[in-house]
Design a protein around this motif. Structure first.
Motif, PDB file in Angstrom:
ATOM      1  N   GLY A 143       0.997  -1.127   0.155  1.00  0.00           N
ATOM      2  CA  GLY A 143       0.608  -0.007   0.106  1.00  0.00           C
ATOM      3  C   GLY A 143       0.760   1.047  -0.303  1.00  0.00           C
ATOM      4  O   GLY A 143       1.929   1.577   0.546  1.00  0.00           O
TER       5      GLY A 143
ATOM      6  N   TYR B 121      -5.974   7.822  -0.457  1.00  0.00           N
ATOM      7  CA  TYR B 121      -5.600   7.163   0.941  1.00  0.00           C
ATOM      8  C   TYR B 121      -6.736   5.839   1.332  1.00  0.00           C
ATOM      9  O   TYR B 121      -6.846   4.388   0.882  1.00  0.00           O
ATOM     10  CB  TYR B 121      -4.427   6.820   1.909  1.00  0.00           C
ATOM     11  N   SER B 122      -7.612   6.988   2.070  1.00  0.00           N
ATOM     12  CA  SER B 122      -8.772   6.564   3.108  1.00  0.00           C
ATOM     13  C   SER B 122     -10.043   6.165   1.664  1.00  0.00           C
ATOM     14  O   SER B 122     -10.215   4.512   1.350  1.00  0.00           O
ATOM     15  CB  SER B 122      -9.356   7.653   3.234  1.00  0.00           C
TER      16      SER B 122
ATOM     17  N   ASN C 272      -3.047   0.540  -4.576  1.00  0.00           N
ATOM     18  CA  ASN C 272      -3.462   0.134  -3.973  1.00  0.00           C
ATOM     19  C   ASN C 272      -5.310  -0.419  -4.311  1.00  0.00           C
ATOM     20  O   ASN C 272      -5.298  -1.488  -3.454  1.00  0.00           O
ATOM     21  CB  ASN C 272      -4.439   1.329  -2.796  1.00  0.00           C
TER      22      ASN C 272
ATOM     23  N   HIS D 112     -11.335   3.794   5.667  1.00  0.00           N
ATOM     24  CA  HIS D 112     -12.531   3.619   4.515  1.00  0.00           C
ATOM     25  C   HIS D 112     -13.512   4.399   5.587  1.00  0.00           C
ATOM     26  O   HIS D 112     -14.646   4.561   5.532  1.00  0.00           O
ATOM     27  CB  HIS D 112     -12.883   2.677   4.391  1.00  0.00           C
TER      28      HIS D 112
ATOM     29  N   ASN E  55      -8.371  -5.983   7.620  1.00  0.00           N
ATOM     30  CA  ASN E  55      -7.829  -4.649   8.371  1.00  0.00           C
ATOM     31  C   ASN E  55      -7.405  -4.557   9.551  1.00  0.00           C
ATOM     32  O   ASN E  55      -7.785  -5.241  10.452  1.00  0.00           O
ATOM     33  CB  ASN E  55      -9.131  -3.511   8.662  1.00  0.00           C
TER      34      ASN E  55
ATOM     35  N   LYS F 216      -9.138   2.600  -0.607  1.00  0.00           N
ATOM     36  CA  LYS F 216      -8.924   1.322   0.531  1.00  0.00           C
ATOM     37  C   LYS F 216     -10.429   1.333   0.380  1.00  0.00           C
ATOM     38  O   LYS F 216     -11.174   0.216   0.574  1.00  0.00           O
ATOM     39  CB  LYS F 216      -8.396   1.641   2.360  1.00  0.00           C
TER      40      LYS F 216
ATOM     41  N   THR G 192      -4.776  -6.306   1.822  1.00  0.00           N
ATOM     42  CA  THR G 192      -5.235  -5.765   3.169  1.00  0.00           C
ATOM     43  C   THR G 192      -5.718  -4.170   2.649  1.00  0.00           C
ATOM     44  O   THR G 192      -5.908  -3.691   1.703  1.00  0.00           O
ATOM     45  CB  THR G 192      -3.682  -5.547   3.720  1.00  0.00           C
ATOM     46  N   ALA G 193      -6.768  -3.758   3.766  1.00  0.00           N
ATOM     47  CA  ALA G 193      -7.661  -2.744   3.285  1.00  0.00           C
ATOM     48  C   ALA G 193      -7.095  -1.936   4.545  1.00  0.00           C
ATOM     49  O   ALA G 193      -6.316  -1.620   5.615  1.00  0.00           O
ATOM     50  CB  ALA G 193      -9.164  -3.160   3.809  1.00  0.00           C
ATOM     51  N   SER G 194      -8.497  -0.673   5.058  1.00  0.00           N
ATOM     52  CA  SER G 194      -7.871  -0.212   6.600  1.00  0.00           C
ATOM     53  C   SER G 194      -8.912   0.799   6.943  1.00  0.00           C
ATOM     54  O   SER G 194     -10.345   0.988   6.131  1.00  0.00           O
ATOM     55  CB  SER G 194      -7.502   1.152   5.978  1.00  0.00           C
TER      56      SER G 194
END
Length: 307
Positions: free
Chosen positions: A94, A185-186, A115, A144, A213, A189, A139-141
């Protein structure tokens, strides 16, 4: 039974920890790391210590042509029998930039390329080479979610618009600023979760797709393009938060990622794993219309690189 897991983002942070766990706990794995050429060779040599089976394929994930070349090499090695059957793909790499103007060689915004599109192209180019049962982990985050509870106010929430806009530099207000870079970035994701939902619908039975996450993980290389104050905070200040429920240490996050990859954490296809358990992602992340639109756009953006 011997099998192959392809992994991006294994060189540092939670990816490096996860790679170590995967190799230690699953001795039948041939781990194929995808990384820039010089870094990939040294990484594979380090991970192979102690007789583990590790190799690498060179790729710059910011270039769709480079991703295509890497996937072609993986396919060739599988077809020749140089690699055991493919049963896993971990899209852990990422990138977060300090603006929303960084453009890659394809003319696309680099956050979105690395990403979102790099993962999509790998999935699409390798999907007919998976041997079921197989698992794709992206891989997320929790950025979001876009609220204080999930990002401590450090990252603006996603701002969704047409994927044709999101994929181009300058998609957000004040695109030259750090806030726009973090919004990119967000938003990327959120896009990753949308695509996981589409993979769950479209991939053949036996090939599962899961979003993972890790939570807020200070001390990783994600902020390496940020300014000196942010880098200092990520390295020296925020790691203290791992002593609280608000953040996760790289060691814990990497172990949890390995659990998802190896199936220790049970997760049905299309699910969102929050560290060590299946959970609901944000309400915004469940939108079939956006998911279809993003799928169609990702197919168009990567069409020139499909084998």
């Amino acid at each position: 039974m011997q099998h192959t897991i392809v992994m991006t983002g294994a060189s540092r942070g939670i990816g490096r920890v996860a790679a170590e766990h995967i190799l230690r706990r699953s001795p039948d794995v041939h781990l194929l790391v995808v990384a820039r050429e010089s870094a990939g060779a040294s990484l594979a040599a380090e991970l192979a210590a102690g007789g583990r089976t590790v190799s690498h394929v060179a790729a710059d994930l910011g270039s769709l042509g480079s991703v295509r070349s890497a996937a072609a090499e993986i396919r060739d090695r599988l077809e020749r029998g140089d690699l055991p059957p493919l049963r896993g793909l971990v899209g852990n790499a990422g990138m977060q930039y300090t603006n929303a103007l960084t453009e890659g060689p394809d003319g696309l915004e680099s956050t979105f390329t690395v990403n979102v599109l790099a993962n999509h192209l790998l999935v699409r180019l390798l999907q007919d080479r998976f041997a079921a049962p197989a698992r794709i982990v992206i891989t997320a985050s929790d950025t979001h979610f876009g609220d204080f509870r999930h990002n401590m106010g450090m990252v603006p929430g996603p701002v969704w618009t047409s994927p044709d806009v999101l994929a181009r530099p300058g998609a957000f207000p004040r695109p030259g600023g750090t806030g726009a870079g973090r919004t990119a970035y967000s938003t990327s994701k959120l896009a990753a979760i949308y695509l996981v939902h589409e993979y769950a619908r479209r991939l053949p039975a036996g090939i599962d797709a899961v979003a993972y996450n890790p939570g807020l993980v200070p001390g990783t290389g994600l902020a390496r393009n940020a300014g000196p104050l942010t880098r200092f905070a990520m390295r020296r200040v925020l790691p203290v938060m791992t002593l609280t429920p608000f953040a996760t240490s790289p060691g814990t996050a990497g172990r949890c990622l390995a659990d998802v990859v190896l199936g220790t954490t049970k997760a049905p296809t299309g699910s969102y794993v929050d560290r060590d358990r299946v959970a609901r992602s944000s309400e915004e992340s469940y939108d079939p219309q956006r998911e279809r639109q993003l799928w169609d756009a990702a197919e168009r953006f990567t069409a020139a690189h499909v084998l």
